[in-house]
Design a protein around this motif. Structure first.
Motif, PDB file in Angstrom:
ATOM      1  N   PRO A  27      40.322  11.396  61.119  1.00  0.00           N
ATOM      2  CA  PRO A  27      39.571  12.410  61.630  1.00  0.00           C
ATOM      3  C   PRO A  27      38.365  11.830  62.458  1.00  0.00           C
ATOM      4  N   LEU A  28      38.302  12.361  63.448  1.00  0.00           N
ATOM      5  CA  LEU A  28      36.940  11.602  64.073  1.00  0.00           C
ATOM      6  C   LEU A  28      36.017  12.891  64.310  1.00  0.00           C
ATOM      7  N   ALA A  29      36.480  13.944  64.796  1.00  0.00           N
ATOM      8  CA  ALA A  29      35.728  15.343  65.155  1.00  0.00           C
ATOM      9  C   ALA A  29      36.817  16.603  64.999  1.00  0.00           C
ATOM     10  N   GLU A  30      36.121  17.597  65.033  1.00  0.00           N
ATOM     11  CA  GLU A  30      37.039  18.704  64.964  1.00  0.00           C
ATOM     12  C   GLU A  30      38.125  18.521  66.373  1.00  0.00           C
ATOM     13  N   ASN A  31      39.122  18.801  65.902  1.00  0.00           N
ATOM     14  CA  ASN A  31      40.608  18.520  66.911  1.00  0.00           C
ATOM     15  C   ASN A  31      40.657  17.321  67.526  1.00  0.00           C
ATOM     16  N   VAL A  32      40.201  16.459  66.866  1.00  0.00           N
ATOM     17  CA  VAL A  32      40.146  15.048  67.461  1.00  0.00           C
ATOM     18  C   VAL A  32      40.489  13.853  66.378  1.00  0.00           C
ATOM     19  N   ARG A  33      41.620  13.042  66.323  1.00  0.00           N
ATOM     20  CA  ARG A  33      41.703  12.366  65.353  1.00  0.00           C
ATOM     21  C   ARG A  33      42.533  10.942  65.897  1.00  0.00           C
ATOM     22  N   ILE A  34      42.554   9.947  65.164  1.00  0.00           N
ATOM     23  CA  ILE A  34      43.215   8.788  65.323  1.00  0.00           C
ATOM     24  C   ILE A  34      44.348   8.792  64.583  1.00  0.00           C
ATOM     25  N   ARG A  35      45.516   8.166  65.238  1.00  0.00           N
ATOM     26  CA  ARG A  35      46.831   8.015  64.715  1.00  0.00           C
ATOM     27  C   ARG A  35      47.170   6.634  64.588  1.00  0.00           C
ATOM     28  N   LEU A  36      47.326   5.892  63.338  1.00  0.00           N
ATOM     29  CA  LEU A  36      47.870   4.567  63.393  1.00  0.00           C
ATOM     30  C   LEU A  36      49.109   4.361  62.833  1.00  0.00           C
ATOM     31  N   HIS A  37      49.996   3.978  63.494  1.00  0.00           N
ATOM     32  CA  HIS A  37      51.179   3.545  63.023  1.00  0.00           C
ATOM     33  C   HIS A  37      51.482   2.251  63.109  1.00  0.00           C
ATOM     34  N   MET A  38      51.938   1.511  61.939  1.00  0.00           N
ATOM     35  CA  MET A  38      52.087   0.136  61.417  1.00  0.00           C
ATOM     36  C   MET A  38      53.576  -0.218  61.300  1.00  0.00           C
ATOM     37  N   TYR A  39      54.328  -1.065  61.941  1.00  0.00           N
ATOM     38  CA  TYR A  39      55.601  -1.509  61.584  1.00  0.00           C
ATOM     39  C   TYR A  39      55.333  -2.964  61.017  1.00  0.00           C
ATOM     40  N   LYS A  40      56.305  -2.926  60.076  1.00  0.00           N
ATOM     41  CA  LYS A  40      56.264  -4.283  59.014  1.00  0.00           C
ATOM     42  C   LYS A  40      57.702  -4.676  58.830  1.00  0.00           C
ATOM     43  N   PHE A  57      43.616  18.219  69.572  1.00  0.00           N
ATOM     44  CA  PHE A  57      44.326  19.245  69.336  1.00  0.00           C
ATOM     45  C   PHE A  57      44.206  20.231  70.546  1.00  0.00           C
ATOM     46  N   LEU A  58      45.377  20.662  71.458  1.00  0.00           N
ATOM     47  CA  LEU A  58      45.125  21.079  72.570  1.00  0.00           C
ATOM     48  C   LEU A  58      46.472  21.946  72.823  1.00  0.00           C
ATOM     49  N   GLU A  59      46.130  23.198  73.236  1.00  0.00           N
ATOM     50  CA  GLU A  59      47.300  24.066  73.545  1.00  0.00           C
ATOM     51  C   GLU A  59      48.334  24.354  72.435  1.00  0.00           C
ATOM     52  N   SER A  60      47.786  24.511  71.251  1.00  0.00           N
ATOM     53  CA  SER A  60      48.368  24.601  69.886  1.00  0.00           C
ATOM     54  C   SER A  60      49.223  23.343  69.291  1.00  0.00           C
ATOM     55  N   LYS A  61      48.857  21.986  70.016  1.00  0.00           N
ATOM     56  CA  LYS A  61      49.477  20.960  69.461  1.00  0.00           C
ATOM     57  C   LYS A  61      49.030  19.702  69.600  1.00  0.00           C
ATOM     58  N   TRP A  62      49.205  18.634  68.785  1.00  0.00           N
ATOM     59  CA  TRP A  62      48.467  17.255  68.805  1.00  0.00           C
ATOM     60  C   TRP A  62      48.911  16.751  70.128  1.00  0.00           C
ATOM     61  N   SER A  81      47.804  11.968  80.581  1.00  0.00           N
ATOM     62  CA  SER A  81      47.332  13.405  80.975  1.00  0.00           C
ATOM     63  C   SER A  81      47.664  14.444  79.996  1.00  0.00           C
ATOM     64  N   PRO A  82      47.265  15.603  79.858  1.00  0.00           N
ATOM     65  CA  PRO A  82      47.660  16.646  78.866  1.00  0.00           C
ATOM     66  C   PRO A  82      49.129  16.798  79.019  1.00  0.00           C
ATOM     67  N   ASN A  83      50.039  16.655  80.239  1.00  0.00           N
ATOM     68  CA  ASN A  83      51.422  17.139  80.205  1.00  0.00           C
ATOM     69  C   ASN A  83      52.065  15.922  79.741  1.00  0.00           C
ATOM     70  N   GLY A  84      51.516  14.477  79.114  1.00  0.00           N
ATOM     71  CA  GLY A  84      52.198  13.443  78.603  1.00  0.00           C
ATOM     72  C   GLY A  84      52.317  12.445  79.418  1.00  0.00           C
ATOM     73  N   GLU A  85      51.839  12.542  80.850  1.00  0.00           N
ATOM     74  CA  GLU A  85      52.139  11.547  81.756  1.00  0.00           C
ATOM     75  C   GLU A  85      51.154  10.325  82.135  1.00  0.00           C
ATOM     76  N   ARG A  86      51.513   9.286  81.832  1.00  0.00           N
ATOM     77  CA  ARG A  86      50.885   8.042  81.765  1.00  0.00           C
ATOM     78  C   ARG A  86      49.778   7.923  82.949  1.00  0.00           C
TER      79      ARG A  86
END
Length: 127
Positions: A27-40, A57-62, A81-86
């Protein structure tokens, strides 16, 4: 959404095929976080693939805001973008996975407020 504590999950890996072996939520702030996935690879312990992303966390989802990873065999940073577009991609050449993860961590921790503000603003003007 409440600010939660650091969270870590471990998964089993295959000896030849990199699998998600660790997921860390920071967690970085309310409704903001880092997600780290590591593949080994099993038995090696070194990270062969990673995803380091800023989420809000926006519109009821991360939703992912900024993502660093080395999928597609090249280290890169994407903004979304918020709709998932790069909306942008930047490539990094000549650096190791460990160096890339340090760059991602430093950038996201320093600029997360700006990234989230741009993300929300982009959704309001382009939604």
């Amino acid at each position: 959404m409440k600010l939660s504590k650091f969270h870590r999950k471990r998964h089993d890996a295959d000896s030849h095929d990199p699998k998600l072996t660790e997921e860390i939520l920071i967690p970085l702030a309310e409704n903001v976080r880092i997600r780290l996935h590591m593949y080994k690879l099993k038995g090696h312990g070194r990270v062969v693939k990673y995803v380091y992303q800023l989420e809000t966390f926006l519109e009821s989802k991360w939703k992912y805001v900024v993502r660093y990873n080395n999928f597609h065999n090249i280290i890169h940073k994407d903004k979304f973008s918020p709709n998932g577009e790069r909306i942008s991609r930047k490539y990094f050449e000549g650096i190791t996975i460990n160096q890339a993860m340090k760059i991602a961590d430093k950038d996201i921790r320093k600029n997360f407020e700006i990234y989230v503000k741009e993300f929300v603003s982009y959704g309001e003007t382009n939604g």
